[in-house]
Every structure is written in C-alpha cells, then in structure tokens.
Design an enzyme around this catalytic site. Structure first.
Site, PDB file in Angstrom:
ATOM      1  N   GLU B  53      -4.395  20.700  -4.551  1.00 33.94           N
ATOM      2  CA  GLU B  53      -3.792  21.092  -5.833  1.00 33.94           C
ATOM      3  C   GLU B  53      -3.989  20.041  -6.920  1.00 33.94           C
ATOM      4  OE1 GLU B  53      -2.399  21.380  -2.888  1.00 33.94           O
ATOM      5  OE2 GLU B  53      -1.618  23.417  -2.637  1.00 33.94           O
ATOM      6  N   PHE B 115      12.588  26.829   3.313  1.00 34.76           N
ATOM      7  CA  PHE B 115      11.224  26.420   3.642  1.00 34.76           C
ATOM      8  C   PHE B 115      10.367  26.285   2.377  1.00 34.76           C
ATOM      9  CE2 PHE B 115       6.821  27.642   4.933  1.00 34.76           C
ATOM     10  CZ  PHE B 115       6.539  26.457   5.607  1.00 34.76           C
ATOM     11  N   GLN B 116       9.703  25.174   2.275  1.00 38.30           N
ATOM     12  CA  GLN B 116       8.835  24.856   1.132  1.00 38.30           C
ATOM     13  C   GLN B 116       9.547  24.943  -0.211  1.00 38.30           C
ATOM     14  OE1 GLN B 116       5.095  27.025   1.694  1.00 38.30           O
ATOM     15  NE2 GLN B 116       4.350  25.263   2.845  1.00 38.30           N
ATOM     16  N   LYS B 165       9.701  33.671  -6.060  1.00 37.43           N
ATOM     17  CA  LYS B 165       8.858  34.700  -5.468  1.00 37.43           C
ATOM     18  C   LYS B 165       9.380  36.117  -5.728  1.00 37.43           C
ATOM     19  CE  LYS B 165       6.452  35.953  -1.248  1.00 37.43           C
ATOM     20  NZ  LYS B 165       6.184  35.662   0.158  1.00 37.43           N
ATOM     21  N   MET B 487     -12.250  -3.193  -9.893  1.00 34.08           N
ATOM     22  CA  MET B 487     -11.359  -3.653 -10.958  1.00 34.08           C
ATOM     23  C   MET B 487     -10.219  -4.494 -10.390  1.00 34.08           C
ATOM     24  SD  MET B 487     -11.023  -3.879 -14.092  1.00 34.08           S
ATOM     25  CE  MET B 487     -11.704  -2.670 -15.214  1.00 34.08           C
TER      26      MET B 487
HETATM   27  C1  LIG Z   1      -4.527   6.660  -7.784  1.00 28.55           C
HETATM   28  C2  LIG Z   1      -4.728   5.240  -8.160  1.00 28.55           C
HETATM   29  N1  LIG Z   1      -4.408   4.269  -7.273  1.00 28.55           N
HETATM   30  C3  LIG Z   1      -4.617   2.969  -7.608  1.00 28.55           C
HETATM   31  C4  LIG Z   1      -5.129   2.620  -8.803  1.00 28.55           C
HETATM   32  C5  LIG Z   1      -5.339   1.151  -9.172  1.00 28.55           C
HETATM   33  N2  LIG Z   1      -6.770   0.875  -9.383  1.00 28.55           N
HETATM   34  C6  LIG Z   1      -7.314   0.819 -10.608  1.00 28.55           C
HETATM   35  S1  LIG Z   1      -8.961   0.558 -10.571  1.00 28.55           S
HETATM   36  C7  LIG Z   1      -8.981   0.493  -8.891  1.00 28.55           C
HETATM   37  C8  LIG Z   1     -10.266   0.284  -8.163  1.00 28.55           C
HETATM   38  C9  LIG Z   1     -11.171   1.441  -8.253  1.00 28.55           C
HETATM   39  O1  LIG Z   1     -12.247   1.283  -7.368  1.00 28.55           O
HETATM   40  P1  LIG Z   1     -13.584   2.092  -7.578  1.00 28.55           P
HETATM   41  O2  LIG Z   1     -13.281   3.507  -7.760  1.00 28.55           O
HETATM   42  O3  LIG Z   1     -14.521   1.748  -6.478  1.00 28.55           O
HETATM   43  O4  LIG Z   1     -14.104   1.550  -8.965  1.00 28.55           O
HETATM   44  P2  LIG Z   1     -14.714   0.122  -9.354  1.00 28.55           P
HETATM   45  O5  LIG Z   1     -13.634  -0.644 -10.061  1.00 28.55           O
HETATM   46  O6  LIG Z   1     -15.145  -0.559  -8.098  1.00 28.55           O
HETATM   47  O7  LIG Z   1     -15.844   0.446 -10.254  1.00 28.55           O
HETATM   48  C10 LIG Z   1      -7.690   0.666  -8.388  1.00 28.55           C
HETATM   49  C11 LIG Z   1      -7.351   0.620  -6.962  1.00 28.55           C
HETATM   50  C12 LIG Z   1      -5.399   3.673  -9.711  1.00 28.55           C
HETATM   51  N3  LIG Z   1      -5.855   3.436 -10.946  1.00 28.55           N
HETATM   52  N4  LIG Z   1      -5.225   4.960  -9.351  1.00 28.55           N
END
Ligand SMILES: Cc1ncc(C[n+]2csc(CCOP(=O)(O)OP(=O)(O)O)c2C)c(N)n1
Ligand SMILES: [Mg+2]
Lengths: 159, 581
Positions: B53, B115-116, B165, B487
């Site tokens: 979803e 439920f749900q 529902k 990052m």
């Molecule tokens: C759902 C979610 N969880 C955690 C984060 C924190 N976060 C920001 S950038 C990042 C790393 C992303 O890794 P990747 O997709 O490999 O991108 P890269 O920075 O390596 O290009 C994380 C964990 C986020 N933005 N969103």
C-alpha cells in the site's frame, strides 16, 4: 505570556481532536480548554488559554484557521475582553470559616452536616488568589473549569 | 427524471469518475471488497494493483506531481491503512493532492477492536490536510466532492476518506446525485494578493541592487512557472530553486543559480546570504534552506508570496508578506511593473550579476565531469547523472529516492520544465522513487521516466518491480550503487570520526541484474567508466522494457557543497578539504 483564544468549529466528531492534536503536534501549550455547543447546533465554541509570545500566538491562530473544521478564530487578547472561570471547592464543616468564604465572594452551593461545596467565579488570576487564601482551610477537593471569555466590544465571534 | 438507485460502492466509483479520475492505485482486502466489486463492474477507471500500500500512495503521488491532477489510492482497513501512512506523510510534507480511500470495519464494529480495525482517522490526523469518516452511504458523493476540492485547492494536500464496509454494501441502494458545486463555509483559500502588499512588493523590487528570487514547490503546484520566468526576465533577477522547486525556472538559463540550501550551489547560497532583497515564492524557509535562522540573510529585505498564511513569518520575519496563489500574485506584480516599467533599471544590477558570476567561476559545480577518467578508477556518481542527462537530452521525468544519489540528481540534471523532477523533499522518504515513477509513467506513457536511486532506497519498495511487469511499465532504474547508506555514511565521516555505524552492507547486497531478470525485466551492470555511456544508451534504447541499470559508483564520494550546521548560508563545506569559514 498567557493568551486566551476562542474559536467556532463544526460540531462534528473528530473536530475537537484536530484542534487538540494540533497543539501537541506543534508543541504549543494548552493551559485550559472549554468546549460547548452554541445556540447554532452546527457549531461548537471552544475557548483555550495558552502561553507564548506574540509570534507563537500568531502561528497558533493561523494554524487553527487552517483546520478545515475550524470556522472562525479570535485571539481575545487582541482587544478588551472579559474572562471568567468557575471554581468549586469542597470543605469539611469544621475546617472552614463561613466569614472567610463570604469575604472571598464564595457562594455555598451545597451543604450537609458533614461538608460544604462552595462556588467562586472570577478571572483565573483572582481564583488563584482565592485558592491561596483558602489553603489554611484544608480544602478536600478543588475543581476549576478553565477560563471562558467574551470580547467587551462590538467584535463578535459569530458567523 | 427519476434518479438511479445505486449502492455506496458504485456511488464511490461513479463519484470518482465524475471527478475525472481515470486511474486508481490500490490493494484489496476484506473491508474494501464491496468497493473492489464495484471497481470490477465499471469501465471508466483503471485499477492498478500494487504490491504494497505504500507503493499505491507513492504512485498516486507521482501521478499527481507529474500531471497536476489529483492521485487516488484505495486500501483496506487495518494493515492496509497503516501501510498507507508513509505515503500520506510524504504527500503531506510536499503538499501534493492525493486522495486515499480506506476501507473500514462495519460501523457497528467500530470501537470494538474487531478484526483489522484501526483508527485510520486518528492515525492519519497529523499528516492529512483533512479527513472524512463516512457515516451514511448517501454522503459518499458529497464527501468525494469535498475531498477533491480540499485536496486540490489552496495549499494542496492529502485527504483520507475512511469508509465503513456496511456503507458500501451492494444490497443497500440510494438515489445517486453528484453535487454540481461545493461550498465549505470554513474553507475559502485566497487567490489574489492584497493590492497594497503587491505595490509594496513592487517598490522593493524596483529599489533592489542585489536581488534574488527564491522559489519553491508552490510555483510548480500552482503552474506558475511561466509567470516566474516572465518576472525574472522582466527584472533581470537571478533565480534559485529549492529541491521541490527545480524546473519551475529553466535549469539551463543563464540567470539560474541552481538549487539552494543544504546541498545548494555555492553561488546560490552566497547570493542568498549577501543579497539585499529576497523574493520568496511558494517556498517556506525551512531548516534545509535557512540553516541557522538567526544568521539567515541579515541584510536582505524579504517579500514572501504564499498561499498558506501560516507559512508567512513562521521562521523568518518577512517585510512584505503576500497571501495568495503564486500565479495570481506574480501576475499582479508583473502588471504593476508594467505600469512602472520606466523605473526598471537593469544596469544597476550589473555589479551583482558579476559578483554572482565570480562565485560561480570560483566554486560552481563541474558539469563537465563525464569525459574525465576518474582518478580512483571508480565511476563518480555525478558522472552517472551527467550521462543520464546527456542520453535523455534533459527531457526525461526523473523520480528519485533519498540520499546522496538524490542530491547528485538535483545538482547535475538540469530541469527546464516543471513537474519533471519528482522527489520526496519534505519527508525524505526512501522507497518513494520506484512507485512514484510508476505513477509518472501511467500519466505519461510515451515519455522516458527514470528513477535515480541507491541500492539502499530501492530495496524499500523493490516489490513494485512486479507491478511494473504486470502493467508493462518501461521505467529506467538508475541505481547509484555505492554499497552503503551513503548519506548516512557521509554524516558519519564528517561528524562521527568515520565510525560507520550500521551504514554498510557490502557483502549482503543482492545481484540486482539477476533480481531484475527474475521479475522479467532487463538488468545491466556497469563497473567501468568506459562502459557507462554505452550502457546508458542501451538502457534507453530498450523502449518497452524496464531496465535496471546497476552502476557501481565511488563509495567514498561525498555530496558538496554542504552547509555547516548552526551557521549561516555562506558557511559551506566545498570538498573534503575545503570549507568557506
Ligand atoms: C525510510 C527512511 N529511512 C531512513 C532514512 C534515513 N536516510 C536518509 S539517506 C539514507 C541512505 C540512503 O541510502 P541509498 O538509498 O543507498 O542512497 P545513497 O545515499 O547511498 O546514495 C538513509 C538511511 C530515510 N530518509 N528514509
Ligand atoms: Mg547507497
């Protein structure tokens, strides 16, 4: 700084939780809150007291106005207004002096041979003082409604 | 004429059709089954079955952002509803018009922990513009009408409609009558700006010697790009766009400073800090822009145009706030400038343009990296974006996930048109890119749609590869594979002594080529610089195929410039070695 904000909102389930939720979500304080239906049954009126500087109050009123269920918001502190709050206090007979109650403009609203319920009406500040003065009489229970308010000019919170 | 009697579920579909909806994204379940039967029994609206979803809401969001039309998602109660929450929060933070219809348990079961059952209205409350719990089947048409009105007007945003529902029961029928108009007494968004404020704004615009136009997502949402461009041309003002605003002003134009803020260009951030006037349009001075608000652009006067009064003077005090739609207000300013055109003096801006050019010259982004053989042997992530730009001639729709790859895409792909750059700016939702790209591809079946992602983000909604197979979506997934949560790792390098706490997983990554192939798609691996451009070419040559282009990039690359926390906009790291303060 304490401020009183009044608003009209749709008298619908969920409306109140949106208003209250906004406060916790955005980190604003609620010191007191009163809600009741109005003469127009489709609307409820809510009065709350909150604290914050002018900038915070401005944000609060703007954010409240953004809620779809909120019809109109009035920051009562923007002009002159009258604020009243109700205070109910319960005492054992032996601990309280009726003369003192009278001096404090209290009204006995219930009495039996064991205890008394006394009502005070005033601004929140006045009631704070009343409670201080009553401390030595060992109140059994204290209940405050929170402040309500109405502007004292021709500006009305109506639609 | 006697009205037709139909069920709540049919009324729901009919109402969506009345709103001009022709596609919905969703996932069925018990509480939504009456609705799904109604979907089956009609021809106007296509239902796209996603695999999660979250994907449905992101896809609806991507559809909305790229097309400008509201996106619709349908989910069931309980886990279906909770899975939609990240999508709603994403849409909320970026103010996009998304309508989520959630099934709910039967009215008489609400509140019994049935439920749900989950309190969808309660859970979604802080992340929706508004929500409705349907209480009578007969209310469905008017609620849909209101929901679309609220989602698409003023400052747009997501709206939830929670439908018990029993209210979609096929046995219960009523007269269907779709409301012609809508009138919500407590909701009357402004359009035109106050004429006095417009005059005040124009006065400041004419006086400025060092002006900057800072524009955000609001300009795109309000389709005000041409007005923005017209104004900037008329006044010869430089323009910077936020991450959400890229494409609102042509990215290849001479007067464009690039993105501003956290990873904004040197010249954009310097211009913001040193200007004497900021004209902010449809942007909100958030912390990724201003850095420390107490040190933000202290010598500038500020004009702020926004549809949301609560955005004005929220973080930064504004000299001339203007409440209204970006398009209307810009038009009003242009008109007023027409009256006072004799006062427009381009010459007095010359020194300012020269100052900006010097900044750009000194520390601007290098957009000619592509042909350089990387010294470390590994492909630079920036080169991949440049290759993507070259191959697509800047014409593609680019969605993105969150991380370094997102910033590289924002910095190195020039967006000349609005609604081409689709990313989660406000919430920063990893997992957004692929499902958003599906929504874009459905809105523009003939266009190139690329999802710039990282090996971390793509795994958050990877299941949608199956949806892409089912519907034949030829999305190009450009995976900047640095084998790390890049990052996060960058922050750990810069602020935590290089301690890479839970930000690497080098030995446990899937074989993305095999993975793509197992879903029936094409996978291409690129490891060497000399293979990059040909692989990119091949990727886009496969017109009808989803291609997963997995590019190994230099894992040690950082995103620069980067603002130094707690300081002003001119305090930037420009590389691992160079900082401006
Ligand atoms: C759902 C979610 N969880 C955690 C984060 C924190 N976060 C920001 S950038 C990042 C790393 C992303 O890794 P990747 O997709 O490999 O991108 P890269 O920075 O390596 O290009 C994380 C964990 C986020 N933005 N969103
Ligand atoms: Mg990565």
């Amino acid at each position: 700084m304490k401020r009183t904000v009044a608003l009209l909102m749709e008298n619908q389930p969920g409306a109140l939780s949106r208003v209250v939720g906004l406060f916790s979500q955005r980190g604003y304080n609620i010191e007191s809150l009163i809600v009741a239906a109005t003469e127009d049954s489709s609307l409820s009126r809510l009065t709350m007291t909150t604290t914050g500087d002018q900038k915070v109050i401005e944000q609060i009123t703007k954010q409240l106005n953004k809620l779809i269920d909120v019809v109109k918001v009035l920051d009562l502190g923007e002009s002159d207004y009258v604020e009243r709050e109700l205070l109910l206090v319960k005492f054992l007979h032996e601990s309280v002096n009726k003369e003192v109650i009278k001096e404090l403009n209290g009204e006995i609203v219930f009495e039996n041979n064991e205890l008394l319920n006394i009502q005070f009406v005033g601004t929140s500040k006045e009631l704070d003082q009343v409670l201080k003065d009553l401390e030595s009489s060992n109140p059994l229970e204290i209940v405050r409604t929170g402040a309500s308010g109405i502007s004292s000019n021709l500006k009305t919170l109506t639609i | 004429m006697s009205k037709e009697q139909i069920s709540g579920a049919d009324a729901l579909m009919r109402s969506l059709h009345e709103e001009g909806v022709d596609i919905v994204f969703g996932y069925p379940g018990g509480a939504a089954l009456h609705i799904y039967d109604a979907i089956f029994n009609q021809q106007h609206i296509e239902h796209i079955l996603v695999r999660h979803e979250q994907g449905a809401v992101h896809a609806a969001d991507g559809y909305a952002r790229s097309s400008g039309k509201p996106g619709v998602a349908i989910v069931t109660s309980g886990p279906g509803a909770t899975n939609a929450i990240t999508g709603l929060a994403t849409a909320f933070m970026d103010s996009t018009p998304v309508v989520v219809i959630s099934g709910q348990v039967k009215s008489n079961l609400i509140g019994t922990d049935s439920f749900q059952e989950t309190d969808m209205i309660g859970i979604s409350r802080p992340i929706v513009k508004h929500s409705f719990l349907v209480q009578r089947a007969e209310d469905i048409p008017s609620i849909i009408k209101k929901a679309f009105h609220i989602a698409t007007t003023g400052r747009p945003g997501p709206v939830v409609i929670d439908v018990p529902k029993d209210l979609t029961d096929p046995e219960y029928k009523f007269d269907f009558d779709y409301p012609k108009g809508v009138d919500i007494r407590s909701y009357k968004p402004a359009k035109e700006g106050h004429s006095g404020q417009i005059k005040r704004a124009v006065k400041l615009l004419l006086e400025a010697k060092k002006p900057v136009i800072y524009s955000g997502g609001g300009v795109i949402q309000d389709n005000a790009s041409s007005e923005l461009t017209k104004l900037a041309t008329l006044l010869d003002f430089p323009v910077t766009n936020t991450l959400m605003g890229l494409g609102a002003y042509p990215g290849t134009d001479q007067k464009f400073l690039g993105m501003l803020g956290m990873h904004g260009t040197y010249e954009a951030n310097m211009a913001m800090h040193n200007c004497d006037l900021i004209l902010a349009v449809g942007a909100r001075f958030d912390d990724r822009i201003t850095n420390n608000p107490d040190k933000f652009s202290l010598s500038a006067k500020k004009i702020h145009i926004d549809i949301d009064p609560a955005s004005l003077s929220k973080i930064i005090d504004i000299d001339v706030p203007v409440v209204g739609s970006a398009k209307e207000c810009l038009d009003q300013i242009i008109e007023e400038l027409g009256v006072q055109s004799h006062k427009i003096d381009h010459d007095k801006l010359k020194p300012w343009h020269e100052e900006i050019s010097a900044w750009k010259e000194a520390h601007g982004l290098n957009h000619k990296l592509l042909d350089q053989k990387p010294t470390g042997g590994k492909i630079l992530p920036q080169q991949v974006i440049q290759s993507l730009y070259k191959e697509t001639k800047g014409e593609a729709f680019i969605t993105s996930d969150v991380g370094q790859h997102q910033m590289f895409a924002a910095q190195y792909y020039f967006f000349d048109k609005p609604r081409r750059w689709i990313n989660s700016g406000g919430l920063g939702t990893m997992g957004f890119g692929l499902p958003a790209a599906m929504g874009v591809q459905f809105a523009f079946p003939e266009s190139d749609v690329a999802c710039v992602t990282g090996e971390g983000s793509i795994q958050m909604c990877i299941q949608e590869l199956s949806t892409c197979l089912q519907y034949g979506l030829p999305i190009k997934i450009i995976n900047l594979n640095n084998a790390a949560l890049g990052m996060v790792k960058q922050w750990q390098d810069m602020n935590y002594g290089g301690r890479h706490s839970s930000s690497t997983y080098e030995d446990s990554l899937p074989d993305f080529v095999a993975l793509a192939e197992s879903y029936g798609h094409v996978g291409i691996k690129v490891k060497k610089h000399e293979d990059l451009e040909s692989a990119m070419k091949e990727c886009f040559a496969l017109k009808d195929k989803l291609v997963f282009l997995d590019v190994d990039v230099d894992p040690n690359e950082h995103v620069y410039p980067m603002l130094e926390a707690g300081m002003s906009m001119e305090d930037m790291h420009l590389s691992k070695e160079i900082k401006t303060w």
